[in-house]
Design an enzyme around this catalytic site. Structure first.
Site, mmCIF file in Angstrom:
data_model
loop_
_atom_site.group_PDB
_atom_site.id
_atom_site.type_symbol
_atom_site.label_atom_id
_atom_site.label_comp_id
_atom_site.label_asym_id
_atom_site.label_seq_id
_atom_site.Cartn_x
_atom_site.Cartn_y
_atom_site.Cartn_z
ATOM 1 N N ASN A 70 -1.979 -0.099 7.007
ATOM 2 C CA ASN A 70 -1.361 -1.297 7.285
ATOM 3 C C ASN A 70 -0.290 -1.904 6.450
ATOM 4 O O ASN A 70 -0.396 -3.306 6.481
ATOM 5 C CB ASN A 70 -2.490 -2.280 7.920
ATOM 6 N N LYS A 118 0.881 -1.330 0.021
ATOM 7 C CA LYS A 118 -0.042 -0.122 0.090
ATOM 8 C C LYS A 118 0.737 1.313 -0.068
ATOM 9 O O LYS A 118 2.149 1.266 0.231
ATOM 10 C CB LYS A 118 -0.947 0.012 1.189
ATOM 11 N N TYR A 167 -12.201 -2.324 -3.241
ATOM 12 C CA TYR A 167 -13.007 -2.573 -1.663
ATOM 13 C C TYR A 167 -14.372 -2.474 -1.606
ATOM 14 O O TYR A 167 -14.967 -1.971 -0.647
ATOM 15 C CB TYR A 167 -12.180 -1.667 -0.728
ATOM 16 N N GLU A 190 -9.557 -11.038 -7.492
ATOM 17 C CA GLU A 190 -8.566 -9.708 -7.204
ATOM 18 C C GLU A 190 -7.589 -9.897 -8.317
ATOM 19 O O GLU A 190 -7.279 -9.037 -8.921
ATOM 20 C CB GLU A 190 -8.174 -10.027 -5.910
ATOM 21 N N HIS A 201 -2.041 -5.456 1.664
ATOM 22 C CA HIS A 201 -3.285 -6.276 1.436
ATOM 23 C C HIS A 201 -2.998 -7.637 0.849
ATOM 24 O O HIS A 201 -2.017 -7.833 0.242
ATOM 25 C CB HIS A 201 -4.110 -5.473 0.357
HETATM 26 N N1 UDP Z 1 -9.755 -0.601 7.449
HETATM 27 C C1 UDP Z 1 -9.674 0.484 8.127
HETATM 28 N N2 UDP Z 1 -10.317 0.990 9.134
HETATM 29 C C2 UDP Z 1 -11.042 -0.226 10.144
HETATM 30 C C3 UDP Z 1 -10.819 -1.479 9.513
HETATM 31 C C4 UDP Z 1 -10.122 -1.720 8.503
HETATM 32 O O1 UDP Z 1 -9.214 1.643 7.497
HETATM 33 O O2 UDP Z 1 -11.330 0.161 10.966
HETATM 34 C C5 UDP Z 1 -8.882 -0.681 6.341
HETATM 35 C C6 UDP Z 1 -7.554 -1.427 6.475
HETATM 36 O O3 UDP Z 1 -6.427 -0.614 5.463
HETATM 37 C C7 UDP Z 1 -7.921 -2.862 6.106
HETATM 38 C C8 UDP Z 1 -8.879 -2.575 4.942
HETATM 39 O O4 UDP Z 1 -9.724 -1.458 5.412
HETATM 40 O O5 UDP Z 1 -6.379 -3.525 5.512
HETATM 41 C C9 UDP Z 1 -9.633 -3.712 4.594
HETATM 42 O O6 UDP Z 1 -10.115 -4.351 5.791
HETATM 43 P P1 UDP Z 1 -10.453 -5.816 6.052
HETATM 44 O O7 UDP Z 1 -11.295 -6.026 7.204
HETATM 45 O O8 UDP Z 1 -10.688 -6.649 4.888
HETATM 46 O O9 UDP Z 1 -8.852 -6.245 6.686
HETATM 47 P P2 UDP Z 1 -7.621 -7.079 5.837
HETATM 48 O O10 UDP Z 1 -8.234 -8.094 4.945
HETATM 49 O O11 UDP Z 1 -6.843 -6.110 5.197
HETATM 50 O O12 UDP Z 1 -6.826 -7.427 7.015
#
Ligand code: UDP
Length: 146
Positions: free
Chosen positions: A119, A11, A51, A133, A122
């Site tokens: 974070n 990212k 997303y 994807e 992805h």
């Molecule tokens: N995210 C965010 N706020 C939150 C939770 C998630 O901005 O409270 C973002 C974060 O970048 C995350 C992405 O949304 O990687 C997708 O969320 P998901 O729950 O699918 O998590 P992941 O699969 O990436 O661990």
């Protein structure tokens, strides 16, 4: 064990911190092979599409802003249990909750901004979502399996 492919995105935060090499080393040192890769600047539309499952969530706007804030590095990883292996290397969604040794904890946790969801990476969360994807970013002839 099954040889799988999964989609990984480094990212904008991690690209900005010059962490592509560190993250690629973690993949390669843990049995994941990079079989396709491209650097790109996501458009708002691409980020929203990627997303889309989160579009009703309160963080959706912020997430789209973040994902379009700079270039990303997108890759297909291949290996035994690649989907789960990549998720294990990434760690928990929030860097503050990720275990030491994971990408998100080691590279994305900022003690000055501990609640940040920026974070670093992805990774697809299942074999079916990985297929969808991968197809969003790569044509079949852009993937070079071993
Ligand atoms: N995210 C965010 N706020 C939150 C939770 C998630 O901005 O409270 C973002 C974060 O970048 C995350 C992405 O949304 O990687 C997708 O969320 P998901 O729950 O699918 O998590 P992941 O699969 O990436 O661990």
């Amino acid at each position: 064990m099954a040889i799988e492919q999964t989609l990984s995105i480094i990212k904008p935060d991690a690209v900005g911190r010059n962490q592509i090499g560190d993250i690629y080393s973690r993949f390669e040192n843990n049995g994941l092979r990079i079989v396709a890769a491209k650097m790109m600047q996501l458009s708002r539309k691409q980020a929203e599409q990627f997303y889309a499952e989160h579009k009703e969530r309160p963080f959706f706007g912020e997430l789209v802003e973040f994902m379009t804030s700079g270039p990303v590095m997108v890759q297909v990883l291949e290996g035994e249990n690649a989907v789960a292996k990549n998720r294990e290397l990434m760690g928990a969604t929030m860097p503050k909750n990720a275990e030491p040794g994971t990408i998100r904890r080691d590279l994305a946790y900022d003690p000055d901004n501990p609640d940040s969801a920026d974070n670093a990476v992805h990774g697809s969360d299942g074999v079916d979502s990985a297929k969808a994807e991968i197809a969003q970013f790569f044509a079949a002839d852009e993937i070079c399996p071993r």
